[in-house]
Write a protein that holds these residues in place. Structure first.
Motif, PDB file in Angstrom:
ATOM      1  N   LYS A  39       0.834  -1.203   0.000  1.00 16.75           N
ATOM      2  CA  LYS A  39       0.000   0.000   0.000  1.00 16.75           C
ATOM      3  C   LYS A  39       0.865   1.248   0.000  1.00 16.75           C
ATOM      4  CE  LYS A  39      -3.863  -2.083   2.432  1.00 16.75           C
ATOM      5  NZ  LYS A  39      -4.753  -1.986   3.612  1.00 16.75           N
ATOM      6  N   LYS A  40       0.230   2.401  -0.565  1.00 19.04           N
ATOM      7  CA  LYS A  40       0.951   3.675  -0.607  1.00 19.04           C
ATOM      8  C   LYS A  40       0.936   4.316   0.771  1.00 19.04           C
ATOM      9  CE  LYS A  40      -0.119   4.684  -5.426  1.00 19.04           C
ATOM     10  NZ  LYS A  40      -0.737   5.671  -6.353  1.00 19.04           N
ATOM     11  N   PRO A  41       1.889   5.079   1.156  1.00 19.67           N
ATOM     12  CA  PRO A  41       1.931   5.773   2.459  1.00 19.67           C
ATOM     13  C   PRO A  41       0.949   6.950   2.497  1.00 19.67           C
ATOM     14  CG  PRO A  41       3.851   6.335   1.164  1.00 19.67           C
ATOM     15  CD  PRO A  41       3.163   5.248   0.411  1.00 19.67           C
ATOM     16  N   VAL A  42       0.341   7.261   3.675  1.00 25.34           N
ATOM     17  CA  VAL A  42      -0.617   8.360   3.854  1.00 25.34           C
ATOM     18  C   VAL A  42       0.130   9.668   3.995  1.00 25.34           C
ATOM     19  CG1 VAL A  42      -2.443   9.291   5.304  1.00 25.34           C
ATOM     20  CG2 VAL A  42      -2.241   6.818   4.961  1.00 25.34           C
ATOM     21  N   ASN A  43      -0.396  10.747   3.213  1.00 28.11           N
ATOM     22  CA  ASN A  43       0.210  12.079   3.272  1.00 28.11           C
ATOM     23  C   ASN A  43      -0.574  12.916   4.288  1.00 28.11           C
ATOM     24  OD1 ASN A  43       1.415  14.530   2.876  1.00 28.11           O
ATOM     25  ND2 ASN A  43       1.420  14.370   0.626  1.00 28.11           N
ATOM     26  N   LEU A  44      -0.100  12.950   5.520  1.00 25.70           N
ATOM     27  CA  LEU A  44      -0.789  13.674   6.586  1.00 25.70           C
ATOM     28  C   LEU A  44      -0.829  15.170   6.336  1.00 25.70           C
ATOM     29  CD1 LEU A  44       0.607  11.755   9.692  1.00 25.70           C
ATOM     30  CD2 LEU A  44      -1.575  11.444   8.530  1.00 25.70           C
ATOM     31  N   ARG A  45       0.099  15.745   5.708  1.00 30.87           N
ATOM     32  CA  ARG A  45       0.118  17.182   5.446  1.00 30.87           C
ATOM     33  C   ARG A  45      -1.011  17.567   4.490  1.00 30.87           C
ATOM     34  NH1 ARG A  45       5.802  19.566   3.833  1.00 30.87           N
ATOM     35  NH2 ARG A  45       6.134  18.841   5.968  1.00 30.87           N
ATOM     36  N   GLN A  46      -1.232  16.736   3.455  1.00 28.17           N
ATOM     37  CA  GLN A  46      -2.304  17.039   2.497  1.00 28.17           C
ATOM     38  C   GLN A  46      -3.671  16.943   3.163  1.00 28.17           C
ATOM     39  OE1 GLN A  46      -2.167  14.541  -0.938  1.00 28.17           O
ATOM     40  NE2 GLN A  46      -3.913  15.550  -1.962  1.00 28.17           N
ATOM     41  N   TRP A  47      -3.862  15.906   4.000  1.00 28.42           N
ATOM     42  CA  TRP A  47      -5.123  15.784   4.740  1.00 28.42           C
ATOM     43  C   TRP A  47      -5.347  16.985   5.660  1.00 28.42           C
ATOM     44  CZ3 TRP A  47      -9.180  12.807   4.111  1.00 28.42           C
ATOM     45  CH2 TRP A  47      -9.037  11.625   3.363  1.00 28.42           C
ATOM     46  N   GLY A  48      -4.358  17.510   6.284  1.00 23.95           N
ATOM     47  CA  GLY A  48      -4.482  18.679   7.164  1.00 23.95           C
ATOM     48  C   GLY A  48      -4.889  19.921   6.397  1.00 23.95           C
ATOM     49  N   LYS A  49      -4.305  20.131   5.206  1.00 22.80           N
ATOM     50  CA  LYS A  49      -4.668  21.302   4.391  1.00 22.80           C
ATOM     51  C   LYS A  49      -6.137  21.221   3.968  1.00 22.80           C
ATOM     52  CE  LYS A  49      -0.053  22.250   2.495  1.00 22.80           C
ATOM     53  NZ  LYS A  49       0.752  22.327   1.259  1.00 22.80           N
ATOM     54  N   SER A  50      -6.605  20.024   3.574  1.00 23.40           N
ATOM     55  CA  SER A  50      -8.000  19.871   3.145  1.00 23.40           C
ATOM     56  C   SER A  50      -8.969  20.162   4.292  1.00 23.40           C
ATOM     57  CB  SER A  50      -8.230  18.451   2.618  1.00 23.40           C
ATOM     58  OG  SER A  50      -7.396  18.176   1.510  1.00 23.40           O
ATOM     59  N   ALA A  51      -8.624  19.685   5.479  1.00 18.96           N
ATOM     60  CA  ALA A  51      -9.487  19.931   6.637  1.00 18.96           C
ATOM     61  C   ALA A  51      -9.567  21.417   6.957  1.00 18.96           C
ATOM     62  CB  ALA A  51      -8.984  19.145   7.846  1.00 18.96           C
ATOM     63  N   ILE A  52      -8.434  22.107   6.892  1.00 16.58           N
ATOM     64  CA  ILE A  52      -8.411  23.557   7.165  1.00 16.58           C
ATOM     65  C   ILE A  52      -9.231  24.303   6.126  1.00 16.58           C
ATOM     66  CG2 ILE A  52      -6.924  25.588   7.271  1.00 16.58           C
ATOM     67  CD1 ILE A  52      -4.743  23.749   8.442  1.00 16.58           C
ATOM     68  N   LEU A  53      -9.141  23.923   4.862  1.00 20.24           N
ATOM     69  CA  LEU A  53      -9.891  24.583   3.792  1.00 20.24           C
ATOM     70  C   LEU A  53     -11.395  24.394   3.970  1.00 20.24           C
ATOM     71  CD1 LEU A  53      -9.876  26.135   1.136  1.00 20.24           C
ATOM     72  CD2 LEU A  53      -9.638  23.950  -0.066  1.00 20.24           C
ATOM     73  N   LEU A  54     -11.816  23.167   4.282  1.00 14.89           N
ATOM     74  CA  LEU A  54     -13.233  22.920   4.499  1.00 14.89           C
ATOM     75  C   LEU A  54     -13.775  23.700   5.703  1.00 14.89           C
ATOM     76  CD1 LEU A  54     -13.390  19.064   3.851  1.00 14.89           C
ATOM     77  CD2 LEU A  54     -14.274  20.879   2.374  1.00 14.89           C
ATOM     78  N   THR A  55     -12.977  23.760   6.743  1.00 17.39           N
ATOM     79  CA  THR A  55     -13.388  24.524   7.931  1.00 17.39           C
ATOM     80  C   THR A  55     -13.556  26.000   7.602  1.00 17.39           C
ATOM     81  OG1 THR A  55     -12.217  22.945   9.342  1.00 17.39           O
ATOM     82  CG2 THR A  55     -12.795  25.081  10.296  1.00 17.39           C
ATOM     83  N   ALA A  56     -12.615  26.538   6.816  1.00 19.44           N
ATOM     84  CA  ALA A  56     -12.691  27.947   6.435  1.00 19.44           C
ATOM     85  C   ALA A  56     -13.926  28.220   5.581  1.00 19.44           C
ATOM     86  CB  ALA A  56     -11.419  28.354   5.695  1.00 19.44           C
TER      87      ALA A  56
END
Length: 340
Positions: free
Chosen positions: A43-60
């Motif tokens: 399996k491919k490794p999870v990109n935690l930084r990308q998930w954090g940016k998406s969460a911040i954008l949705l919250t905004a």
């Protein structure tokens, strides 16, 4: 021997310490272990930084939507919306629809657009002749300039309070120019246009101070008397009504006598005219009858003489009349039937 005992002691001590704290195993790198496991599973490794940016954008985005919805206001047909910025009025909306205000800076106040009725408290005033009377009235009014109302009166309650002060001031001045009897007497009352005068003068005062409201109508609902004056006024009103009733009765009697006299005179005139006409008709009839009699009796004078005699007897002889006649008189012979 001693060395063997020491080695045995050291071995027992080491077992004791391991049993107490457990055996320590060498630590391994967790990241390397996770990566090894992921690699092992393919399996491919999870990109935690990308998930954090998406969460911040949705919250905004969600926060912006909440702010937009919270700052949309609706203007209805029967109301004004006044927009204030740092306490100062910047505009007002009177057309129905959706509008937007600046978040955190502007606030919206609602004012009614339709006609409103304001019931004022009762108040006591003095008349021109220094008597007291209690006035209870109401006003019909509406908002004409919301910006002026908020700027000068600050609130609807303050505007109503100022309106009430103006109304009572004008009513006190107007009724203070009238006497007590003129106000309470229905027939001699001088209050015909008092409501219109009060309305006009109150609007002049409100326009002068620019309160942004207009009074459509002011009406005096009722006028009461203080309890200590009620009985005396009622007694005076009763005496006035009795005097008016007596006046009406006197006028009615005079009119009755006049009509009766006029009717009696007309009856006498009609009867006199009828009697005169009847006399003329009777005279004409008797004259005509005399002519007929003369023509008839001239043909047989002896019969006429007999007829006249019988007529005279009919008038002179009654039920109780006693007549003595000689037996050889013609009348006796006629009555006895012996006349040939």
């Amino acid at each position: 021997m001693s060395n063997n005992n020491n080695n045995q002691f050291d071995g027992d001590l080491e077992k004791f310490v391991r049993g107490l704290f457990g055996e320590k195993k060498p630590k391994k790198n967790k990241i390397s272990n996770i990566q090894d496991v992921k690699i092992e599973k393919g399996k491919k490794p999870v990109n935690l930084r990308q998930w954090g940016k998406s969460a911040i954008l949705l919250t905004a985005i969600f926060a912006v939507l909440i702010i937009i919805v919270a700052n949309i206001y609706v203007v209805k047909e029967n109301e004004y919306k006044v927009v204030r910025q740092f306490g100062e009025v910047v505009r007002y909306e009177k057309e129905p629809g959706l509008h937007f205000k600046i978040p955190f800076i502007q606030s919206v106040t609602t004012l009614p657009k339709n006609l409103m009725t304001y019931d004022m408290t009762e108040e006591e005033i003095n008349t021109l002749d220094k008597k007291r009377i209690i006035i209870d009235n109401y006003a019909v009014w509406h908002v004409t300039d919301p910006k002026a109302l908020i700027s000068n009166a600050r609130s609807l309650v303050n505007a109503e309070s100022r309106m009430e002060e103006f109304i009572y001031s004008v009513i006190r001045t107007e009724l203070g120019q009238l006497n007590y009897d003129d106000i309470i007497n229905d027939e001699n009352s001088s209050r015909g246009s008092i409501n219109d005068q009060v309305t006009q003068k109150v609007n002049e005062l409100l326009t002068k101070d620019n309160y942004g409201i207009e009074v459509v109508d002011v009406r005096i609902r009722r006028t009461d008397l203080p309890e200590e004056n009620e009985q005396s006024v009622y007694t005076r009103m009763i005496s006035e009504r009795e005097s008016i009733a007596q006046k009406y009765l006197s006028e009615g009697d005079a009119e009755k006598r006049r009509i009766e006299a006029q009717t009696d005179r007309q009856v006498k005139e009609l009867l006199a005219t009828a009697d005169k006409e009847a006399s003329l008709i009777i005279a004409a009839g008797e004259s005509e009858a005399a002519k007929v009699y003369n023509r008839a009796f001239s043909k047989d004078p002896e019969f006429y003489e007999l007829y006249r005699t019988l007529e005279s007897y009919k008038k002179t002889i009654g039920d109780d009349t006693v007549i003595i006649l000689p037996s050889d008189s013609p009348y006796a012979q006629i009555l006895s039937g012996s006349l040939d």
